[in-house]
Design a protein around this motif. Structure first.
Motif, PDB file in Angstrom:
ATOM      1  N   THR A 188      -9.865  15.499   4.201  1.00 27.26           N
ATOM      2  CA  THR A 188     -10.303  16.344   5.315  1.00 27.26           C
ATOM      3  C   THR A 188      -9.187  17.211   5.854  1.00 27.26           C
ATOM      4  OG1 THR A 188     -10.964  14.154   6.077  1.00 27.26           O
ATOM      5  CG2 THR A 188     -11.936  16.076   7.194  1.00 27.26           C
ATOM      6  N   PHE A 189      -8.045  16.568   6.073  1.00 24.24           N
ATOM      7  CA  PHE A 189      -6.943  17.287   6.704  1.00 24.24           C
ATOM      8  C   PHE A 189      -5.718  17.162   5.822  1.00 24.24           C
ATOM      9  CE2 PHE A 189      -9.713  15.669  10.039  1.00 24.24           C
ATOM     10  CZ  PHE A 189     -10.094  16.850  10.626  1.00 24.24           C
ATOM     11  N   THR A 190      -5.713  17.913   4.762  1.00 28.69           N
ATOM     12  CA  THR A 190      -4.642  17.745   3.793  1.00 28.69           C
ATOM     13  C   THR A 190      -3.305  18.207   4.342  1.00 28.69           C
ATOM     14  OG1 THR A 190      -5.430  19.782   2.854  1.00 28.69           O
ATOM     15  CG2 THR A 190      -5.978  17.780   1.667  1.00 28.69           C
ATOM     16  N   SER A 191      -3.327  18.892   5.475  1.00 27.16           N
ATOM     17  CA  SER A 191      -2.046  19.326   6.017  1.00 27.16           C
ATOM     18  C   SER A 191      -1.329  18.189   6.752  1.00 27.16           C
ATOM     19  CB  SER A 191      -2.260  20.482   6.987  1.00 27.16           C
ATOM     20  OG  SER A 191      -3.058  20.029   8.062  1.00 27.16           O
ATOM     21  N   ALA A 192      -2.039  17.111   7.032  1.00 30.15           N
ATOM     22  CA  ALA A 192      -1.400  16.003   7.752  1.00 30.15           C
ATOM     23  C   ALA A 192      -0.252  15.435   6.923  1.00 30.15           C
ATOM     24  CB  ALA A 192      -2.428  14.913   8.026  1.00 30.15           C
ATOM     25  N   ASP A 193       0.699  14.853   7.613  1.00 34.54           N
ATOM     26  CA  ASP A 193       1.858  14.275   6.919  1.00 34.54           C
ATOM     27  C   ASP A 193       1.419  13.317   5.837  1.00 34.54           C
ATOM     28  OD1 ASP A 193       3.832  14.012   9.911  1.00 34.54           O
ATOM     29  OD2 ASP A 193       3.686  15.600   8.417  1.00 34.54           O
ATOM     30  N   ALA A 194       2.057  13.389   4.698  1.00 32.64           N
ATOM     31  CA  ALA A 194       1.725  12.474   3.606  1.00 32.64           C
ATOM     32  C   ALA A 194       2.373  11.114   3.854  1.00 32.64           C
ATOM     33  CB  ALA A 194       2.229  13.064   2.304  1.00 32.64           C
ATOM     34  N   PHE A 195       1.676  10.084   3.449  1.00 27.29           N
ATOM     35  CA  PHE A 195       2.253   8.742   3.543  1.00 27.29           C
ATOM     36  C   PHE A 195       3.228   8.564   2.407  1.00 27.29           C
ATOM     37  CE2 PHE A 195      -0.581   8.492   6.545  1.00 27.29           C
ATOM     38  CZ  PHE A 195      -1.392   7.400   6.692  1.00 27.29           C
ATOM     39  N   LYS A 196       4.143   7.661   2.568  1.00 27.23           N
ATOM     40  CA  LYS A 196       5.132   7.458   1.530  1.00 27.23           C
ATOM     41  C   LYS A 196       4.959   6.148   0.769  1.00 27.23           C
ATOM     42  CE  LYS A 196       6.452  11.367   2.013  1.00 27.23           C
ATOM     43  NZ  LYS A 196       6.923  11.779   3.317  1.00 27.23           N
ATOM     44  N   GLU A 197       4.603   5.097   1.432  1.00 27.11           N
ATOM     45  CA  GLU A 197       4.596   3.778   0.800  1.00 27.11           C
ATOM     46  C   GLU A 197       3.478   2.931   1.405  1.00 27.11           C
ATOM     47  OE1 GLU A 197       7.133   1.884  -1.104  1.00 27.11           O
ATOM     48  OE2 GLU A 197       7.948   3.820  -1.716  1.00 27.11           O
ATOM     49  N   LEU A 198       2.557   2.513   0.601  1.00 23.58           N
ATOM     50  CA  LEU A 198       1.539   1.576   1.081  1.00 23.58           C
ATOM     51  C   LEU A 198       0.805   1.009  -0.110  1.00 23.58           C
ATOM     52  CD1 LEU A 198      -0.130   0.502   3.659  1.00 23.58           C
ATOM     53  CD2 LEU A 198      -1.665   2.356   3.146  1.00 23.58           C
ATOM     54  N   HIS A 199       0.843  -0.268  -0.284  1.00 30.62           N
ATOM     55  CA  HIS A 199       0.240  -0.894  -1.475  1.00 30.62           C
ATOM     56  C   HIS A 199      -0.487  -2.205  -1.140  1.00 30.62           C
ATOM     57  CE1 HIS A 199       4.181   0.545  -3.695  1.00 30.62           C
ATOM     58  NE2 HIS A 199       4.162   0.999  -2.479  1.00 30.62           N
ATOM     59  N   ALA A 200      -1.589  -2.519  -1.845  1.00 25.75           N
ATOM     60  CA  ALA A 200      -2.370  -3.762  -1.695  1.00 25.75           C
ATOM     61  C   ALA A 200      -3.843  -3.523  -1.914  1.00 25.75           C
ATOM     62  CB  ALA A 200      -2.299  -4.326  -0.296  1.00 25.75           C
ATOM     63  N   THR A 201      -4.731  -4.638  -2.128  1.00 24.04           N
ATOM     64  CA  THR A 201      -6.000  -4.262  -1.538  1.00 24.04           C
ATOM     65  C   THR A 201      -5.957  -4.697  -0.123  1.00 24.04           C
ATOM     66  OG1 THR A 201      -7.413  -4.068  -3.409  1.00 24.04           O
ATOM     67  CG2 THR A 201      -8.490  -4.356  -1.374  1.00 24.04           C
ATOM     68  N   LEU A 202      -5.757  -3.658   0.617  1.00 20.76           N
ATOM     69  CA  LEU A 202      -5.748  -3.767   2.030  1.00 20.76           C
ATOM     70  C   LEU A 202      -6.969  -2.999   2.489  1.00 20.76           C
ATOM     71  CD1 LEU A 202      -3.747  -4.213   4.545  1.00 20.76           C
ATOM     72  CD2 LEU A 202      -3.576  -1.773   4.354  1.00 20.76           C
ATOM     73  N   LEU A 203      -7.835  -3.637   3.260  1.00 22.99           N
ATOM     74  CA  LEU A 203      -8.920  -2.884   3.897  1.00 22.99           C
ATOM     75  C   LEU A 203      -8.790  -3.112   5.382  1.00 22.99           C
ATOM     76  CD1 LEU A 203     -12.170  -3.647   1.840  1.00 22.99           C
ATOM     77  CD2 LEU A 203     -10.487  -1.839   1.475  1.00 22.99           C
ATOM     78  N   PRO A 231       0.804  -1.217   0.000  1.00 25.89           N
ATOM     79  CA  PRO A 231       0.000   0.000   0.000  1.00 25.89           C
ATOM     80  C   PRO A 231       0.845   1.278   0.000  1.00 25.89           C
ATOM     81  CG  PRO A 231      -0.570  -1.467   1.832  1.00 25.89           C
ATOM     82  CD  PRO A 231       0.710  -1.961   1.265  1.00 25.89           C
ATOM     83  N   ASP A 232       0.264   2.322  -0.521  1.00 28.32           N
ATOM     84  CA  ASP A 232       0.800   3.675  -0.373  1.00 28.32           C
ATOM     85  C   ASP A 232      -0.405   4.562  -0.141  1.00 28.32           C
ATOM     86  OD1 ASP A 232       2.122   6.019  -0.334  1.00 28.32           O
ATOM     87  OD2 ASP A 232       2.650   6.035  -2.444  1.00 28.32           O
ATOM     88  N   MET A 233      -0.767   4.695   1.133  1.00 30.74           N
ATOM     89  CA  MET A 233      -2.000   5.396   1.475  1.00 30.74           C
ATOM     90  C   MET A 233      -1.699   6.767   2.052  1.00 30.74           C
ATOM     91  SD  MET A 233      -4.482   2.410   2.988  1.00 30.74           S
ATOM     92  CE  MET A 233      -3.439   1.907   4.350  1.00 30.74           C
ATOM     93  N   GLY A 234      -2.479   7.719   1.651  1.00 31.37           N
ATOM     94  CA  GLY A 234      -2.363   9.063   2.183  1.00 31.37           C
ATOM     95  C   GLY A 234      -3.599   9.407   2.974  1.00 31.37           C
ATOM     96  N   PRO A 235      -3.505  10.451   3.793  1.00 33.37           N
ATOM     97  CA  PRO A 235      -4.644  10.822   4.637  1.00 33.37           C
ATOM     98  C   PRO A 235      -5.827  11.294   3.791  1.00 33.37           C
ATOM     99  CG  PRO A 235      -2.910  12.469   4.774  1.00 33.37           C
ATOM    100  CD  PRO A 235      -2.367  11.330   3.977  1.00 33.37           C
ATOM    101  N   ALA A 236      -6.988  11.214   4.379  1.00 33.05           N
ATOM    102  CA  ALA A 236      -8.203  11.705   3.731  1.00 33.05           C
ATOM    103  C   ALA A 236      -8.056  13.185   3.428  1.00 33.05           C
ATOM    104  CB  ALA A 236      -9.385  11.470   4.677  1.00 33.05           C
TER     105      ALA A 236
END
Lengths: 477, 477
Positions: free
Chosen positions: B231-246, B224-229
Motif C-alpha cells: 500500500t505504502f511502498t514509500s514507508a521505511d523498509a524493514f531490515k531484519e525480521l524472521h519466523a513464523t510470527l503472526l 523475521p524480516d518484514m517489510g511494509p505492505a
C-alpha cells in the motif's frame, strides 16, 4: 492452567553418532612429501595426560620454501593470526616452519597473547637448520621463519612455559618423517575432533612426480570466512569461511610465493569456505601451505602462473581437490554430526548468489534439525532459500527469486534415483517411504535449482543433534 | 583404533524448561478496545480434538477501519501473504476483518493455495455487517475487506472445506467480545507455542481514552524480516525480521491508513524485527493492525502524522511499546527456551551496525548453547561480534571494529552489579562463581560496547536446548 504447559520428559534418547574412526587411514611413508620433519607431542596445554597438543613442522629442503596462508576475517583476530600474517608479509611469502598448539586459542588475550605467540615463533625458528649458504645471502635472511596457529578456548592465556619447554626440549628429539610423525602432528591439531585428519596425494607436473600431504582440524565454530594473507592483498578476497578451522598443507613441489597464495585463495574459496558445521566464524581460522621444492630437480624452476601457466593450473587443481578432501573431513567430524549432506544450488544468476543460498541452507537450524530427524521437511529448505537477498545484477534493484521456477530434490548417495519434492514451484506428491529411505542414509544430497541462470555452488554441511548441544552447552568445563 | 572414537551415551538429561504458564494472564473485559467481535474455534486443521485452529476477528465500528501490515521479505511468500498484501493495496489501507488458521501454513502450495486463501477471505467478508450508508458510498465499497494469515507446516494444502465450514457455520454463533473470546482467538494462533499470547493497554490522545489489545504467536522459525505492505511502498523498509510470527493488534483509536502503516513499520523494526529464536525467516511472517476509531467521539478526526504530529507521536510510541511486549512473549516461549536474554550493542557507528551485531550474537548457535549451559563463554560473543562486516560509513572502506575498544559484560536481572568480562579488549579476571550466579537466572542481559560511536540496538533472544532439537527434529510427525 496446567494444560497450557507442555511439560518435558526429563531424558531424551540420543541417536548413536556413527563411528568416524574409519575416516582415519594409515599411509605408507612413501605417500608423504620429502624435505619435512614433524612431531606432535603433549606439552601440557590439554589436561588429558599424553594427549598431543603441540605440533612442530620444519622444512629441511635446500631450496627456498614458499609459504601462503588464508586467515579468518573476524575482527577479533587471535594473536597467532596477527603474528603469522605479519611474518608472511615481512618475508614476502617465505617461511620454513609451522608451530601449532591445541587446547587454548590464544585469542582475545591482549598484549600477553602477542608476546606468547612471538615466543612460540622464536623458539621454533631456533630448531630450523641453517640456510644453505648458496641460496640465501646473510643480508637477506629473514628474522623469523615460523608461522604459528592456536586453537581451543578463547580468552585464556597460553601456559607458555610448558609450550616453550615442549618446543625447545621435546620437539627436537621426536621429529620424524614417517607415518607416525605425521599422525602425531595431526593429533596435536585436534580439539573436539574425534579422529586425526590426515591425507596425502601424488601428482605430476612437467614429468616430475610431487607429493602433497596435510592435516586439518575443526569440529565446531566452523563456518570460515578466510581471506588471503596480507602479503598479496591483490589476491581475490574470500567471501565465506567460518570455524576454528586449522589446516596445514605441505608439498615438495616448487611454487613461487605469489602463485602459491593465489592457488590457495582459489582452493579455499571452493573448499574450506564452502563448509559449515554451526555457522559460527572463529577468531583463529587459518590454512597454511608450504611448498619446499624438495622433490624438484635442481634445474627445475618454481611453478609460477606467469611463466608456466599449464604447470600452475595443474597445481591449482590438485591443491583445490586436496583442500576439498580435507574440508569434507571437518564436516564429517562436525560436533555431534550424524549426517554428511552435500547442498548444491544450481541455476543461479551468479556464483556468489549460489554460494550465499547454499550457505544459508547449510546453516539453518531448522534445516539441520530436520536432517537429524531424517524428516523430509523441504519447506524449511525453501524458507532458507527465499530468505537470501540476491546480489544486484547491476545498479538496479536486486534480482528476485521466482518461486514458480524453483525445484528441490533429495539425492541418495547410493546412485539410486533422486527424489523430486518440488518441481517449478509446485509440490510433488512425495513418497514419504522413499524420502525416509534417502534421509536415513548417512550421506545424501540436497539440490536446489533456481531456474535463473547457469551458475552453481556446492556446500557441505552436517545435521544438528542433541550431541551438538551437549558438547557446546558445557565446552569449557 | 577404538580410542579415536568418542562414544556417546544413549541418553541425556534435559534441564526442565521453566513453566511459562504464568505469562498468560486473564484480563477484564474493560481492558479490550471496543468495536470488535472475535472467536477462536476448532475447525479441524489441527489433529488434536478441540484445539482452536481458526480465529475470526471483525470490526463492527461505524467509522471506517484502517488496516496496515508488515509481511515477510522471504521470496517464497505464502499465499495468505500475497492475498492480504493485494487487498490492502486495492483498498488503500482499509480492511475490517482478519481470518487466521494454524496447523497449516498454506505456503508453497501453488495455485490451489491461492484459491484457498481467497476462499477464506470471501467467507469472512460475508460475516461483516454492512457499511453504514453514510460512511461509504456503494460505488466505493471495496470488494474484499478481510486480511488472511496462516501458520503451520509448509508445502501442504489447507483442509479448506473444514475451514470454510468453521467460518460460515461455527464462527457466527461463537463471536464475542469478552476475555474468553479474545483468549480463544489467541489460542487459535498457536502452533508449538505453550501459552496464548494476549496483552492489552490503555492510552490517551487529545483527552480521549483508547484501548489497544492484540495477540501473537511464534516459537520457532523466528527471525523475521518484514517489510511494509505494498500500500505504502514509500514507508521505511524493514531490515531484519524472521519466523513464523503472526500478530494482530487491534485498537479503537482512529488513525489514518497512511499513518497507521508508518507507525507499524517503525514499531516492527524495534520489536518483532529485533527478536530471534532460531535465525530462520519464515514464508508467512505477518503483523496486522486494525484501527477502527470506535472509541472516538464523532467529531474527532483520524490521527495523522501531518495534521496531528503530537497525537501521532503518542500513538507511535504506544504501538511500539505494545509491539515490544508482544515480541518478547514470542522469545519467552521460544521452542525449548530456558533463558530470556537481552542483547544490547552500544557505541556503534550506526543503528544498522548495532542491530546487525546484536542479531548475529542472538543467532549464534555457539552463544546460544553456552547460554543453555549457563557457561560464561564470552569468547563466543566476541567471535560473533567480530564476524559482522560493518556497513560503510561512506563510499570508502567499511569501518573496522577495534578490538582494543570493545567491552563485554553480563547484566543480572535482579538489579545487582553487572559483571564485566572484557574491558577495552583486555579480559578481566572473571569471578566464575558470580558469572554462574548471573547465568543461572532465567533472565539476564549481555552488553557489548564497541567504543565506536553513540548508536545502540537491543535484541531479545533465547538459548538453544536439547528440547529445541527434539521439537524440530520431528516437527511434522
Amino acid at each position: 492452567m496446567s494444560h497450557l504447559v507442555k511439560r518435558l520428559s526429563s531424558t531424551v534418547s540420543i541417536k548413536a553418532t556413527p563411528s568416524k574412526a574409519h575416516h582415519h587411514v594409515p599411509l605408507p611413508s612413501s605417500a608423504f612429501p620429502s624435505g619435512y620433519l614433524l612431531t606432535g607431542l603433549h606439552a601440557g596445554v590439554k589436561r588429558k595426560p599424553g594427549a598431543p597438543d603441540l605440533a612442530v613442522i620444519l622444512s629441511t629442503s635446500t631450496r627456498p620454501t614458499s609459504a601462503a596462508a588464508c586467515f579468518t576475517r573476524n575482527a577479533f583476530k587471535a594473536a597467532p593470526v596477527v603474528v603469522s600474517d605479519q611474518i608472511l608479509a615481512q618475508n614476502a611469502g617465505r617461511a620454513r616452519a609451522v608451530v601449532v598448539n591445541s587446547g587454548c586459542a590464544n585469542a582475545v588475550t591482549g598484549r600477553q597473547g602477542m608476546d606468547d605467540a612471538w615466543a612460540m615463533v622464536r623458539a621454533t625458528d631456533a630448531l630450523l637448520p641453517p640456510h644453505p649458504s648458496s641460496s640465501t645471502p646473510a643480508a637477506k635472511k629473514p628474522e623469523h621463519e615460523t608461522l604459528v596457529m592456536s586453537t581451543g578456548v578463547i580468552g585464556q592465556t597460553l601456559p607458555i612455559a610448558k609450550i616453550l619447554a615442549g618446543i625447545e626440549k621435546h620437539a627436537p628429539v621426536s621429529l620424524g618423517k614417517d607415518f607416525s610423525a605425521w599422525e602425531c602432528a595431526a593429533r596435536a591439531f585436534m580439539t573436539t575432533d574425534t579422529f586425526p585428519k590426515l591425507r596425502a596425494r601424488t601428482f605430476t607436473i612437467g614429468g616430475v612426480e610431487y607429493r602433497m600431504a596435510g592435516m586439518d582440524k575443526g569440529a565446531g565454530m566452523i563456518h570460515p570466512d578466510m581471506g588471503p594473507a596480507s602479503t598479496f592483498t591483490s589476491a581475490d578476497a574470500f567471501k565465506e569461511l567460518h570455524a576454528t578451522l586449522l589446516g596445514c598443507i605441505l608439498t615438495d613441489a616448487p611454487v613461487s610465493p605469489r602463485s602459491l597464495q593465489s592457488a590457495l585463495t582459489y582452493a579455499v574459496e571452493r573448499s574450506f569456505n564452502s563448509i559449515s558445521v554451526d555457522g559460527d566464524m572463529s577468531t583463529n581460522d587459518t590454512i597454511v601451505v608450504l611448498a619446499n621444492g624438495a622433490a624438484a630437480p635442481r634445474e627445475v624452476e618454481e611453478i609460477d602462473e606467469e611463466s608456466d601457466r599449464d604447470g600452475y593450473e595443474v597445481f591449482k587443481r590438485e591443491l583445490t581437490e586436496f583442500a576439498v578432501d580435507l574440508a569434507k573431513l571437518v564436516v564429517r567430524d562436525g560436533e555431534g554430526a550424524t549426517k554428511f549432506v552435500t547442498v548444491t544450488v544450481k541455476g543461479a544468476p551468479t556464483y556468489k548468489d549460489a554460494h550465499s543460498i547454499a550457505s544459508r541452507i547449510s546453516t539453518s537450524a531448522l534445516v539441520k534439525t530436520a536432517l537429524y530427524g531424517e524428516d523430509a521437511n523441504w519447506g524449511r529448505i525453501l524458507a532458507a532459500t527465499g530468505s537470501v537477498a540476491l546480489s544486484s545484477p547491476s545498479s538496479s534493484a536486486p534480482a528476485q527469486i521466482d518461486p514458480t521456477k524453483v525445484s528441490v530434490s533429495f539425492v541418495p548417495s547410493d546412485d539410486t534415483t533422486p527424489l523430486p519434492v518440488l518441481v517449478r514451484g509446485e509440490p510433488e506428491n512425495v513418497d514419504e517411504v522413499r524420502a525416509k529411505e534417502i534421509l536415513s542414509q548417512e550421506d545424501f544430497g540436497v539440490v536446489v535449482e533456481l531456474g535463473m541462470g547457469s551458475e552453481e555452488a556446492t556446500y557441505w554441511t552436517c545435521d544438528f543433534s542433541y550431541e551438538y548441544v551437549r558438547i557446546n552447552g558445557d565446552y569449557r568445563s
